[in-house]
Design an enzyme around this catalytic site. Structure first.
Site, PDB file in Angstrom:
ATOM      1  N   HIS A 241       6.121   5.348   1.387  1.00 34.86           N
ATOM      2  CA  HIS A 241       5.266   6.542   1.362  1.00 34.86           C
ATOM      3  C   HIS A 241       4.148   6.185   0.390  1.00 34.86           C
ATOM      4  O   HIS A 241       4.423   5.826  -0.762  1.00 34.86           O
ATOM      5  CB  HIS A 241       6.067   7.758   0.875  1.00 34.86           C
ATOM      6  CG  HIS A 241       5.305   9.051   0.949  1.00 34.86           C
ATOM      7  ND1 HIS A 241       5.883  10.267   0.687  1.00 34.86           N
ATOM      8  CD2 HIS A 241       4.015   9.337   1.253  1.00 34.86           C
ATOM      9  CE1 HIS A 241       4.985  11.246   0.839  1.00 34.86           C
ATOM     10  NE2 HIS A 241       3.852  10.695   1.176  1.00 34.86           N
ATOM     11  N   LEU A 242       2.916   6.272   0.852  1.00 32.65           N
ATOM     12  CA  LEU A 242       1.803   5.714   0.092  1.00 32.65           C
ATOM     13  C   LEU A 242       1.789   6.156  -1.370  1.00 32.65           C
ATOM     14  O   LEU A 242       1.742   7.343  -1.677  1.00 32.65           O
ATOM     15  CB  LEU A 242       0.475   6.119   0.742  1.00 32.65           C
ATOM     16  CG  LEU A 242      -0.786   5.552   0.076  1.00 32.65           C
ATOM     17  CD1 LEU A 242      -0.765   4.033   0.058  1.00 32.65           C
ATOM     18  CD2 LEU A 242      -2.036   6.059   0.787  1.00 32.65           C
ATOM     19  N   HIS A 243       1.839   5.190  -2.277  1.00 31.55           N
ATOM     20  CA  HIS A 243       1.819   5.523  -3.700  1.00 31.55           C
ATOM     21  C   HIS A 243       1.328   4.338  -4.525  1.00 31.55           C
ATOM     22  O   HIS A 243       1.477   3.183  -4.131  1.00 31.55           O
ATOM     23  CB  HIS A 243       3.217   5.914  -4.191  1.00 31.55           C
ATOM     24  CG  HIS A 243       4.219   4.800  -4.141  1.00 31.55           C
ATOM     25  ND1 HIS A 243       4.824   4.390  -2.973  1.00 31.55           N
ATOM     26  CD2 HIS A 243       4.736   4.013  -5.118  1.00 31.55           C
ATOM     27  CE1 HIS A 243       5.659   3.399  -3.240  1.00 31.55           C
ATOM     28  NE2 HIS A 243       5.626   3.144  -4.523  1.00 31.55           N
ATOM     29  N   PHE A 244       0.747   4.661  -5.663  1.00 32.64           N
ATOM     30  CA  PHE A 244       0.385   3.686  -6.682  1.00 32.64           C
ATOM     31  C   PHE A 244       1.231   3.988  -7.902  1.00 32.64           C
ATOM     32  O   PHE A 244       1.744   5.094  -8.053  1.00 32.64           O
ATOM     33  CB  PHE A 244      -1.097   3.825  -7.084  1.00 32.64           C
ATOM     34  CG  PHE A 244      -2.056   3.532  -5.979  1.00 32.64           C
ATOM     35  CD1 PHE A 244      -2.345   4.467  -5.002  1.00 32.64           C
ATOM     36  CD2 PHE A 244      -2.698   2.306  -5.926  1.00 32.64           C
ATOM     37  CE1 PHE A 244      -3.242   4.193  -3.983  1.00 32.64           C
ATOM     38  CE2 PHE A 244      -3.609   2.017  -4.913  1.00 32.64           C
ATOM     39  CZ  PHE A 244      -3.873   2.969  -3.940  1.00 32.64           C
TER      40      PHE A 244
END
Lengths: 452, 439
Positions: A241-244
């Site tokens: 799940h898109l994350h930085f």
């Protein structure tokens, strides 16, 4: 025998009001709860100035005035509430003696309690799966604040629309909330996750808009010791799940100190690409640009190319968003092929962006005590693409970004000294030749090992 | 509207006390003629004070102002980063920052910018100034020698040198060496090319250990680093700026010996290197910690739980503003001087009890300023651990209950917690090996 201690829960001034029972009742970050939430909102105004400026006047835009106190204060508050699995500041840390200054931390509990990876590691692009763990399932107490651009054009009492903070903000119907949440298994104090457009349920896959958001966060902190990192799938991202990620550590990272030689420059926007020298992992460094968008565009182009060609990579945003390191890697593949020595496998270090940058979290006391620069180098060297493969990938990337002039390997006997003159006097055909980048249009080989 | 006036007044008061501190920075350590003497010196240099918030410039020489095009007022009180610009190599900036953190000297080629925005290549040479009695860094001297156009035109065969890094606390302070990187290809150096600046990296030569000779003879000689493996060699291109480098080193020598001379007259000697006979305890608040803590605007103190009666070892400007005491008044004392006639003894007992069990807690207690006026203090206390993972200090953050809410949405309580977090980040990378309690 070291045991993992939970932080003693102390009564906090800042218990959330749990009056509203809207949503699924769990107060999560899903479509049921987030749109009706009243989370704090940090709405930043993009900083025009990409250079180091001096800030005389203490205003809301002063990072010491708001962004850092907000993040750190909220993080400290969550510590007091016992939301973390352990107190990371109780983990011993040292700088390994040697030329590069690798940083090692002994953290025996992190990997025991961390969520295991739930997807295959040989494909960089995989579709989002709502059934697997993702950030919509996280409780709102783990969110510190929303982080979004202030698109408000309103003039307020004679002031320009500026960076603003709203302690309780409703989510507008048109909004796409992005959040900063705690990492419950932190590597360092202040370890947070930036999740762009949570409700869109994007898979772990880079896009220009999201990278720009991450750069803005680094710029808002305006702190060289607050770094933002990204791991693609196959490069040890654990959640699709898109994350930085980001955290504070007040020492320089070895990769930041490594020398780099200029490879190419784009006159149009001033973005420069360097290649790391004398560093165990081969990588590119991006700097410059008139603003963050310029830099973000070039870097995201490269990331997207890597993704589309199934090459896993890690990204480090450093120097408050002024320097970006890109590391294509192939550790997972080597691991699968049995190319990694048992000795390194035993240490169970998965080389993600922080490890590659020089900050290593070790699980066993023995490894921590014995940690040497040699060991760090050996571990990271395995992560790197081979020289041939890296040259190949580099050539493709330079082609993908388009419009860059090579700084070296001059053709037809030109030296860099008179490149200026050469450009000025070149015929259109020669100019085209000069701007041409090495590389073929042949099919990109899969895998990082050079196929002989 | 009134609120804004009040806030502005408080900011001005803080600014005023800031200015006083800057003015006193030289005056408190060196005899009164120091400013005149420094003004007479022809070199381009700045002096900064790492103990003041923001690590500001406290002195700028005439030569520097002329070279940079700024006026004195535009420079004093600012941080050195204002001279950086878009093409300043970020890695060089990092190296300078590291040298400051590690309290050692550095000599490096750097691109600076004048007031009118034009870039100028300089040899930048930074040197710490140590207090002889307790080994603290009290100032940094930064010399800038412009590189002439002729010298900066590229030659073939320039090689990038590498820094020696790592926090080796046993290494001699003022001496570091560079090493060749044999695998780096030939690099062309080109300066002053407006369109295509291929210039990057830096040619470095660290301070040579005998560059500060002639200073106080009571110094113990440093152990010399291994000369063979780390002997400095430079390609021809570096020789082109050899003249500038020598000038820089000579300038540093001259300024340091001037400072040493005028400090002796005050009985508070300084020197260009740290004396090894210094009591280790006293150097615990390193200059890098000072700089990190100096950025935090809120009121807080650090107390040392291992020293008798748990004295204050650091006090923020915010604390001094809140309580009206000076730094000199409070360092080394226990916080109980804040208590007064109407302070609740039960609350005091509660504080002591909590501290003995190393807890994080908060209380509301009546405290008194130096002028005798009282305020309700929302005190928040938490242990701060250093790199060893063990507790190094207690952070005590004070909040005047009646303090104004600045109009940007962050409450004073949030800021207070933010200050505690920032202190913890700063202390986290304290790699000092003092005695500590395991808990």
């Amino acid at each position: 025998m070291l045991t993992i201690k939970r932080v003693p829960t102390v009564v906090s001034n800042y218990q959330e009001d749990s009056q509203d029972v809207a949503g699924c009742g769990r107060k999560c970050l899903g479509k049921c709860c987030l749109p009706v939430s009243k989370l704090p909102l940090y709405a930043f105004k993009p900083r025009e100035d990409n250079t180091a400026g001096n800030k005389n006047e203490r205003t809301i835009s002063d990072p010491e005035f708001s962004f850092n106190p907000l993040l750190l204060g909220q993080w400290e508050d969550r510590m007091n509430r016992g939301l973390f699995r352990y107190d990371v500041t109780a983990c011993e840390t040292k700088v390994i003696p040697g030329q590069h200054g690798f940083i090692a931390q002994l953290n025996e509990g992190r990997h025991l309690k961390k969520r295991p990876t739930e997807f295959r590691v040989d494909k960089v692009l995989q579709p989002f799966d709502g059934n697997k763990f993702n950030f919509t399932k996280v409780g709102q107490e783990e969110v510190l604040f929303r982080f979004e651009e202030n698109c408000d054009e309103d003039e307020d009492e004679g002031n320009d629309s500026r960076t603003r903070f709203f302690p309780k903000s409703s989510v507008l119907p048109s909004a796409k909330p992005s959040v900063v949440a705690i990492n419950v298994s932190p590597i360092e104090y202040g370890h947070v996750l930036l999740i762009p457009r949570v409700l869109d349920c994007l898979p772990q896959r880079m896009d220009g808009e999201s990278l720009l958001l991450a750069l803005h966060m680094a710029a808002e902190a305006a702190n060289p010791f607050f770094r933002v990192g990204y791991n693609s799938l196959g490069a040890f991202a654990t959640i699709n799940h898109l994350h930085f990620q980001a955290y504070y550590l007040n020492v320089p990272f070895p990769v930041e100190k490594a020398p780099a030689r200029l490879v190419a420059e784009k006159i149009k926007n001033g973005v420069k690409i360097y290649e790391l020298c004398d560093y165990p992992v081969r990588g590119l460094v991006f700097e410059g640009g008139k603003n963050l968008s310029d830099l973000s565009d070039e870097v995201s182009t490269c990331c997207i190319w890597l993704q589309n060609n199934n090459i896993p990579y890690n990204l480090l945003i450093s120097d408050s968003g002024k320097r970006i390191f890109l590391f294509p890697q192939c550790y997972a593949e080597k691991q699968a092929l049995g190319e990694v020595s048992q000795e390194l496998l035993d240490t169970q270090v998965n080389p993600a962006v922080w490890e590659i940058s020089g900050h290593m979290v070790l699980k066993r006391k023995k490894d921590y005590e014995d940690a040497s620069e040699d060991y760090a180098w050996k571990l990271l060297a395995v992560v790197s693409l081979s020289e041939e493969r890296f040259e190949e990938v580099k050539a493709y990337l330079l082609e993908a970004v388009d419009g860059f002039i090579l700084a070296q390997e001059p053709k037809k006997g030109h030296t860099a000294e008179n490149l200026d003159d050469v450009i000025a006097t070149a015929t259109p055909a020669e100019k085209e030749d000069l701007f041409q980048v090495h590389g073929t249009h042949a099919h990109v080989h899969e895998g990082c090992l050079v196929l002989q | 509207m009134e609120l804004r006036i009040l806030i502005r007044k408080r900011k001005m008061a803080a600014q005023l006390s800031n200015n006083q501190q800057i003015d006193q920075s030289l005056g408190s350590r060196y005899s009164t003629w120091i400013t005149e003497v420094l003004d007479e010196m022809p070199e381009n240099f700045l002096i900064t004070d790492p103990c003041l918030s923001g690590h500001p410039i406290i002195f700028a020489s005439r030569g520097f102002l002329k070279m940079s095009g700024y006026s004195r007022e535009e420079v004093i009180g600012k941080n050195g980063r204002i001279f950086q610009g878009p093409d300043t190599d970020r890695r060089s900036v990092l190296e300078i920052r590291e040298a400051i953190r590690e309290e050692r000297g550095i000599q490096i080629k750097l691109l600076n910018y004048r007031k009118d925005g034009t870039p100028i290549w300089i040899v930048f040479h930074l040197s710490p100034v140590f207090s002889e009695d307790d080994g603290r860094v009290i100032h940094f001297v930064a010399v800038q020698v412009p590189i002439s156009r002729k010298a900066s035109i590229s030659q073939s065969g320039f090689r990038n040198l590498e820094p020696v890094s790592g926090l080796d606390s046993t290494a001699p302070n003022s001496c570091t060496w560079s090493r060749h990187s044999p695998d780096v290809g030939n690099l062309d150096v080109k300066a002053d090319c407006p369109k295509l600046e291929i210039c990057f990296g830096s040619c470095r030569r660290e301070i040579l250990k005998d560059s500060v000779r002639g200073l106080n003879k009571s110094l113990l000689p440093d152990a010399s680093p291994e000369p063979d493996s780390r002997e400095l060699q430079c390609e021809d291109a570096c020789e082109d700026i050899n003249l500038e480098k020598k000038k820089a080193t000579a300038a540093i020598d001259s300024i340091l010996s001037t400072l040493a001379h005028y400090s002796k007259l005050m009985g508070k000697s300084v020197c260009g290197r740290r004396c090894s006979s210094v009591h280790p305890r006293l150097t615990r608040i390193t200059s890098s910690l000072n700089i990190s803590l100096g950025r935090i605007k809120q009121s807080f103190v650090l107390t040392d739980p291992y020293l008798p009666d748990m004295p204050i070892v650091y006090a923020s400007d915010g604390f001094l503003n809140l309580t009206g005491y000076s730094r000199h008044d409070v360092l080394g004392r226990n916080c109980r001087f804040l208590h007064g006639p109407d302070t609740d003894p039960d609350t005091v007992a509660q504080i002591q009890e909590n501290m003995q069990s190393w807890k994080t807690f908060h209380v509301r207690i009546l405290n008194y300023r130096k002028d005798g006026s009282s305020f309700w203090n929302c005190l928040h206390v938490s242990p701060a651990r250093n790199a060893s993972g063990k507790i190094a200090f207690y952070v005590e953050a004070q909040l005047d209950e009646s303090s104004l809410n600045e109009d940007d949405g962050l409450t004073p309580e949030m800021r207070q917690l933010g200050a505690i977090g920032a202190v913890k980040v700063a202390v986290r990378t304290l790699f000092d090996a003092g005695p500590s309690k395991s808990s």
